[in-house]
Scaffold this motif. Structure first.
Motif, PDB file in Angstrom:
ATOM      1  N   PHE A 454       0.957  -0.924  -0.007  1.00  0.00           N
ATOM      2  CA  PHE A 454       0.115  -0.240   0.060  1.00  0.00           C
ATOM      3  C   PHE A 454       0.643   1.128   0.056  1.00  0.00           C
ATOM      4  O   PHE A 454       0.492   2.273  -0.585  1.00  0.00           O
ATOM      5  CB  PHE A 454      -1.035  -0.159   1.295  1.00  0.00           C
ATOM      6  CG  PHE A 454      -2.482  -0.784   0.846  1.00  0.00           C
ATOM      7  CD1 PHE A 454      -2.575  -1.401  -0.431  1.00  0.00           C
ATOM      8  CD2 PHE A 454      -2.985  -1.011   2.094  1.00  0.00           C
ATOM      9  CE1 PHE A 454      -3.700  -1.939  -0.574  1.00  0.00           C
ATOM     10  CE2 PHE A 454      -4.388  -1.654   1.629  1.00  0.00           C
ATOM     11  CZ  PHE A 454      -4.902  -2.326   0.408  1.00  0.00           C
ATOM     12  N   LEU A 455       2.050   1.240   0.576  1.00  0.00           N
ATOM     13  CA  LEU A 455       2.874   2.447   0.465  1.00  0.00           C
ATOM     14  C   LEU A 455       3.444   2.781  -0.987  1.00  0.00           C
ATOM     15  O   LEU A 455       3.603   4.191  -1.209  1.00  0.00           O
ATOM     16  CB  LEU A 455       4.130   1.977   1.413  1.00  0.00           C
ATOM     17  CG  LEU A 455       3.657   2.266   3.025  1.00  0.00           C
ATOM     18  CD1 LEU A 455       5.141   1.807   3.752  1.00  0.00           C
ATOM     19  CD2 LEU A 455       3.271   3.421   3.384  1.00  0.00           C
ATOM     20  N   ILE A 456       3.392   1.903  -1.745  1.00  0.00           N
ATOM     21  CA  ILE A 456       3.871   1.935  -3.003  1.00  0.00           C
ATOM     22  C   ILE A 456       2.599   2.761  -3.710  1.00  0.00           C
ATOM     23  O   ILE A 456       2.956   3.707  -4.595  1.00  0.00           O
ATOM     24  CB  ILE A 456       3.774   0.591  -3.870  1.00  0.00           C
ATOM     25  CG1 ILE A 456       5.163  -0.138  -3.458  1.00  0.00           C
ATOM     26  CG2 ILE A 456       4.100   0.776  -5.519  1.00  0.00           C
ATOM     27  CD1 ILE A 456       5.126  -1.384  -3.987  1.00  0.00           C
ATOM     28  N   PHE A 457       1.348   2.556  -3.537  1.00  0.00           N
ATOM     29  CA  PHE A 457       0.272   3.442  -4.048  1.00  0.00           C
ATOM     30  C   PHE A 457       0.265   4.789  -3.457  1.00  0.00           C
ATOM     31  O   PHE A 457      -0.293   5.612  -4.070  1.00  0.00           O
ATOM     32  CB  PHE A 457      -0.886   2.661  -3.631  1.00  0.00           C
ATOM     33  CG  PHE A 457      -1.232   1.395  -4.301  1.00  0.00           C
ATOM     34  CD1 PHE A 457      -1.291   1.086  -5.733  1.00  0.00           C
ATOM     35  CD2 PHE A 457      -1.618   0.044  -3.882  1.00  0.00           C
ATOM     36  CE1 PHE A 457      -1.438  -0.038  -6.507  1.00  0.00           C
ATOM     37  CE2 PHE A 457      -1.778  -1.128  -4.638  1.00  0.00           C
ATOM     38  CZ  PHE A 457      -1.807  -1.044  -6.181  1.00  0.00           C
ATOM     39  N   VAL A 458       0.589   4.934  -2.192  1.00  0.00           N
ATOM     40  CA  VAL A 458       0.821   6.214  -1.589  1.00  0.00           C
ATOM     41  C   VAL A 458       1.692   7.083  -2.363  1.00  0.00           C
ATOM     42  O   VAL A 458       1.463   8.262  -2.641  1.00  0.00           O
ATOM     43  CB  VAL A 458       1.016   6.065  -0.131  1.00  0.00           C
ATOM     44  CG1 VAL A 458       1.520   7.588   0.295  1.00  0.00           C
ATOM     45  CG2 VAL A 458       0.318   5.320   0.529  1.00  0.00           C
ATOM     46  N   GLY A 459       2.866   6.521  -2.799  1.00  0.00           N
ATOM     47  CA  GLY A 459       3.453   7.334  -3.662  1.00  0.00           C
ATOM     48  C   GLY A 459       3.172   7.688  -5.121  1.00  0.00           C
ATOM     49  O   GLY A 459       3.290   8.855  -5.563  1.00  0.00           O
ATOM     50  N   PHE A 460       2.507   6.657  -5.549  1.00  0.00           N
ATOM     51  CA  PHE A 460       1.559   7.025  -6.771  1.00  0.00           C
ATOM     52  C   PHE A 460       0.554   8.325  -6.767  1.00  0.00           C
ATOM     53  O   PHE A 460       0.394   9.066  -7.441  1.00  0.00           O
ATOM     54  CB  PHE A 460       1.021   5.746  -7.468  1.00  0.00           C
ATOM     55  CG  PHE A 460       1.885   4.766  -7.881  1.00  0.00           C
ATOM     56  CD1 PHE A 460       2.664   5.363  -9.076  1.00  0.00           C
ATOM     57  CD2 PHE A 460       1.914   3.713  -8.007  1.00  0.00           C
ATOM     58  CE1 PHE A 460       3.621   4.597  -9.679  1.00  0.00           C
ATOM     59  CE2 PHE A 460       2.858   2.681  -8.379  1.00  0.00           C
ATOM     60  CZ  PHE A 460       3.792   3.256  -9.448  1.00  0.00           C
ATOM     61  N   GLY A 461      -0.144   8.190  -5.782  1.00  0.00           N
ATOM     62  CA  GLY A 461      -1.088   9.098  -4.981  1.00  0.00           C
ATOM     63  C   GLY A 461      -0.619  10.492  -4.974  1.00  0.00           C
ATOM     64  O   GLY A 461      -1.061  11.507  -5.532  1.00  0.00           O
ATOM     65  N   ILE A 462       0.622  10.684  -4.488  1.00  0.00           N
ATOM     66  CA  ILE A 462       1.370  11.956  -4.532  1.00  0.00           C
ATOM     67  C   ILE A 462       1.711  12.604  -5.976  1.00  0.00           C
ATOM     68  O   ILE A 462       1.340  13.596  -6.144  1.00  0.00           O
ATOM     69  CB  ILE A 462       2.705  11.795  -3.662  1.00  0.00           C
ATOM     70  CG1 ILE A 462       2.314  11.622  -1.990  1.00  0.00           C
ATOM     71  CG2 ILE A 462       3.448  13.168  -3.608  1.00  0.00           C
ATOM     72  CD1 ILE A 462       3.475  11.161  -1.316  1.00  0.00           C
ATOM     73  N   LEU A 463       2.340  11.683  -6.818  1.00  0.00           N
ATOM     74  CA  LEU A 463       2.411  12.072  -8.042  1.00  0.00           C
ATOM     75  C   LEU A 463       1.122  12.468  -8.922  1.00  0.00           C
ATOM     76  O   LEU A 463       0.979  13.552  -9.785  1.00  0.00           O
ATOM     77  CB  LEU A 463       3.017  10.816  -8.802  1.00  0.00           C
ATOM     78  CG  LEU A 463       4.474  10.555  -8.555  1.00  0.00           C
ATOM     79  CD1 LEU A 463       5.055   9.338  -9.155  1.00  0.00           C
ATOM     80  CD2 LEU A 463       5.529  11.671  -8.605  1.00  0.00           C
ATOM     81  N   SER A 464      -0.046  11.660  -8.700  1.00  0.00           N
ATOM     82  CA  SER A 464      -1.227  11.899  -9.396  1.00  0.00           C
ATOM     83  C   SER A 464      -1.832  13.387  -8.875  1.00  0.00           C
ATOM     84  O   SER A 464      -2.225  14.242  -9.570  1.00  0.00           O
ATOM     85  CB  SER A 464      -2.243  11.130  -8.810  1.00  0.00           C
ATOM     86  OG  SER A 464      -1.783   9.780  -9.289  1.00  0.00           O
ATOM     87  N   MET A 465      -1.499  13.840  -7.307  1.00  0.00           N
ATOM     88  CA  MET A 465      -1.862  15.101  -6.936  1.00  0.00           C
ATOM     89  C   MET A 465      -1.137  16.168  -7.870  1.00  0.00           C
ATOM     90  O   MET A 465      -1.830  17.407  -8.200  1.00  0.00           O
ATOM     91  CB  MET A 465      -1.914  15.175  -5.643  1.00  0.00           C
ATOM     92  CG  MET A 465      -2.977  14.469  -4.905  1.00  0.00           C
ATOM     93  SD  MET A 465      -2.773  14.642  -3.003  1.00  0.00           S
ATOM     94  CE  MET A 465      -1.691  13.658  -2.528  1.00  0.00           C
ATOM     95  N   LEU A 466       0.023  16.088  -7.964  1.00  0.00           N
ATOM     96  CA  LEU A 466       0.899  16.903  -8.659  1.00  0.00           C
ATOM     97  C   LEU A 466       0.328  17.196 -10.153  1.00  0.00           C
ATOM     98  O   LEU A 466       0.194  18.399 -10.546  1.00  0.00           O
ATOM     99  CB  LEU A 466       2.426  16.657  -8.711  1.00  0.00           C
ATOM    100  CG  LEU A 466       2.961  16.608  -7.205  1.00  0.00           C
ATOM    101  CD1 LEU A 466       4.333  16.077  -7.499  1.00  0.00           C
ATOM    102  CD2 LEU A 466       3.054  17.890  -6.548  1.00  0.00           C
ATOM    103  N   PHE A 467       0.067  16.141 -10.838  1.00  0.00           N
ATOM    104  CA  PHE A 467      -0.745  16.151 -12.103  1.00  0.00           C
ATOM    105  C   PHE A 467      -1.776  16.815 -12.208  1.00  0.00           C
ATOM    106  O   PHE A 467      -2.127  17.714 -13.107  1.00  0.00           O
ATOM    107  CB  PHE A 467      -0.724  14.726 -12.535  1.00  0.00           C
ATOM    108  CG  PHE A 467      -1.653  14.664 -13.958  1.00  0.00           C
ATOM    109  CD1 PHE A 467      -1.067  14.952 -15.235  1.00  0.00           C
ATOM    110  CD2 PHE A 467      -2.965  14.380 -13.658  1.00  0.00           C
ATOM    111  CE1 PHE A 467      -1.978  15.075 -16.323  1.00  0.00           C
ATOM    112  CE2 PHE A 467      -3.764  14.159 -14.963  1.00  0.00           C
ATOM    113  CZ  PHE A 467      -3.235  14.397 -16.187  1.00  0.00           C
ATOM    114  N   VAL A 468      -2.636  16.714 -11.234  1.00  0.00           N
ATOM    115  CA  VAL A 468      -4.011  17.337 -11.418  1.00  0.00           C
ATOM    116  C   VAL A 468      -3.938  18.865 -11.031  1.00  0.00           C
ATOM    117  O   VAL A 468      -4.417  19.764 -11.692  1.00  0.00           O
ATOM    118  CB  VAL A 468      -5.201  16.853 -10.086  1.00  0.00           C
ATOM    119  CG1 VAL A 468      -6.301  17.611  -9.947  1.00  0.00           C
ATOM    120  CG2 VAL A 468      -5.321  15.266 -10.276  1.00  0.00           C
TER     121      VAL A 468
END
Length: 506
Positions: A454-468
């Motif tokens: 799940f910590l891997i998905f947390v990292g992707f979530g941070i990148l997604s917020m920057l994209f938005v």
């Protein structure tokens, strides 16, 4: 921008005269069409019927959550962690290709005909999965089922967006998302009921799967009586038919003015040509497409489908028994439905960008907490209930914000004549990522454990917020034609600015 129903002055005289010959007789004939339902009631009926495609999507993806433990038995399909992932994710592989094929077919043959055809595939593939005798047969029919899921995922939101008025488009289009999570809730509920009443029966998972034939039959019968998308009809030059459909779902004057607005868009694009991949070379189309792909990938990189497909395994890993985990999954399905209702209510009030960003912040925080507590409270009696509570919190943000915005914006941002093709490409990317998550999650869970995965998905979530924050536009309250014009205007401004810079350099 909301359209005034009493104001038909939306278009230039040029557009009106250009298409006048094509629609005069049809407009006269359709001036007072016989209408059994009110405009709003008929639109709601169309929405309800067509979104049974979403219900099937939700049920067919959610049912595997409870069926996998029983399929995995040695006297059944004898699944390993890898073949578990293969059975769950093979539908998504089919869906990726179904999105592209369905988008192309819906552009050529129409939204209605596509949904009708797909409903028959749902019936056949569901029966194929129900009577599967081996992993290979199951995977084959899950891929076929995925073709239907992908096609409806593209076609139904586009169909609803093209029928809905601008001010309520968000609400109507996201009803499809509501039906998806309703389908998942029904799957979790039937799974729990069947497992707890027939759990010792060898083939209980087959009963879980076969239930999906019922909504597929309802979709097929219902779509026989549903009209075609007016914007698709107009794109094929059938303006009279388009007007008749609009007059069934709008007041008369507004129907005429809206048709004229559609005509202006068609005229500005030149004569409507068949959409091809060459159109993607246009800078503004390429920019929109990349944004659409980014939004689609963002939805999957939250890790939502690790919970939707493997919620039972996650709760078992946290400490629940199989039957208790199946009952706990009902909470996940229930919060998904409630959150989607909230998301529908907020979409046309709050706006797309802030909802998407807030949703990503909430999902990432929830997964971070799951990762932390899985380590700090390991072997604690409270851990299963904490994990269940955090998955519920995760789904509240995901289904209340991230998923509704994702599907709505996919139906909003693309040019009319490219909508099916472009949505096919972006949804292909969405399901491809979904496939990878579904395939690899049980392997990662087995190798790394719940916390690290799940910590891997947390990292992707941070990148997604920057994209938005940097790239995603706001589309709230704007007609589909206005959204398209805004991208074209930005492109013209960009090239004008570039031309000035080059002129100064010379």
């Amino acid at each position: 921008m909301k359209i005034n129903e009493d104001d038909p002055k939306l278009v230039s005289g040029k557009a009106s005269s250009s298409f006048n010959d094509n629609t005069t007789s049809a407009s006269t004939a359709a001036e007072n069409p016989k209408q059994k339902f009110s405009h709003k009631a008929f639109l709601k009926l169309i929405t309800f019927i067509s979104t049974f495609g979403g219900l099937l999507y939700g049920y067919d993806t959610g049912v595997v959550n409870g069926a996998l433990p029983y399929m995995s038995r040695t006297d059944q399909l004898n699944l390993t962690p890898f073949t578990q992932g293969l059975v769950a994710s093979s539908l998504l592989l089919g869906a990726a290709f179904g999105a592209v094929l369905g988008g192309r077919f819906s552009d050529r043959k129409g939204r209605r005909k596509t949904i009708l055809s797909v409903s028959l595939i749902f019936i056949a593939a569901t029966l194929g999965c129900t009577f599967a005798s081996s992993v290979g047969v199951m995977v084959f029919w899950r891929i076929v089922l995925g073709l239907a899921v992908g096609a409806t995922s593209v076609t139904v939101p586009a169909f609803l967006a093209e029928l809905a008025p601008a001010e309520s488009r968000g609400k109507l289009v996201t009803i499809n998302e509501l039906m998806i999570v309703t389908g998942q809730l029904l799957a979790y509920t039937f799974n729990a009921v069947l497992a707890n009443s027939l759990g010792e029966m060898a083939h209980v998972w087959r009963y879980m799967l076969v239930i999906a034939t019922l909504p597929a039959v309802i979709l097929w019968i219902g779509m026989i009586f549903v009209p075609e998308s007016p914007r698709w009809l107009a794109s094929k030059g059938k303006f009279g038919e388009a007007l008749k459909v609009l007059q069934k779902v709008r007041k008369n004057e507004r129907a005429k003015s809206e048709l004229n607005a559609i005509k202006v868009t068609i005229e500005e694009e030149g004569k409507m040509k068949k959409a091809t991949f060459k159109d993607i070379k246009l800078p503004h189309v390429r920019r929109i497409l990349l944004i659409g792909i980014g939004i689609a990938m963002t939805q999957q990189l939250t890790g939502v489908n690790s919970i939707m497909y493997y919620g039972t395994e996650i709760l078992k890993d946290a400490g629940f028994s199989t039957k208790a985990a199946l009952i706990g999954n009902i909470a996940n399905g229930l919060i998904s439905v409630i959150a989607t209702f909230a998301g529908i209510a907020l979409l046309d009030r709050v706006g797309r960008r802030p909802m998407l960003f807030t949703g990503l912040l909430g999902t990432s925080t929830s997964l971070l907490l799951i990762g932390i507590f899985s380590v700090t409270l390991k072997d604690s009696a409270a851990l299963p209930f904490i994990i269940l509570g955090l998955t519920v919190l995760f789904l509240a943000f995901q289904q209340g914000a991230v998923s509704p915005v994702t599907w709505l914006m996919q139906s909003e941002i693309f040019p009319l004549h490219l909508r099916g093709l472009a949505m096919g490409i972006t949804v292909f990317c969405l399901f491809s990522m979904n496939f990878l998550v579904g395939l690899l999650f049980p392997v990662l869970l087995n190798a790394l454990g719940l916390s690290s995965t799940f910590l891997i998905f947390v990292g992707f979530g941070i990148l997604s917020m920057l994209f938005v924050k940097k790239f995603v536009p706001e589309t709230k309250g704007r007609s589909l034609e206005e959204i398209e014009h805004s991208f074209q205007t930005k492109e013209k401004r960009y090239f004008a600015k570039k031309k000035k810079v080059l002129a100064k350099l010379h």
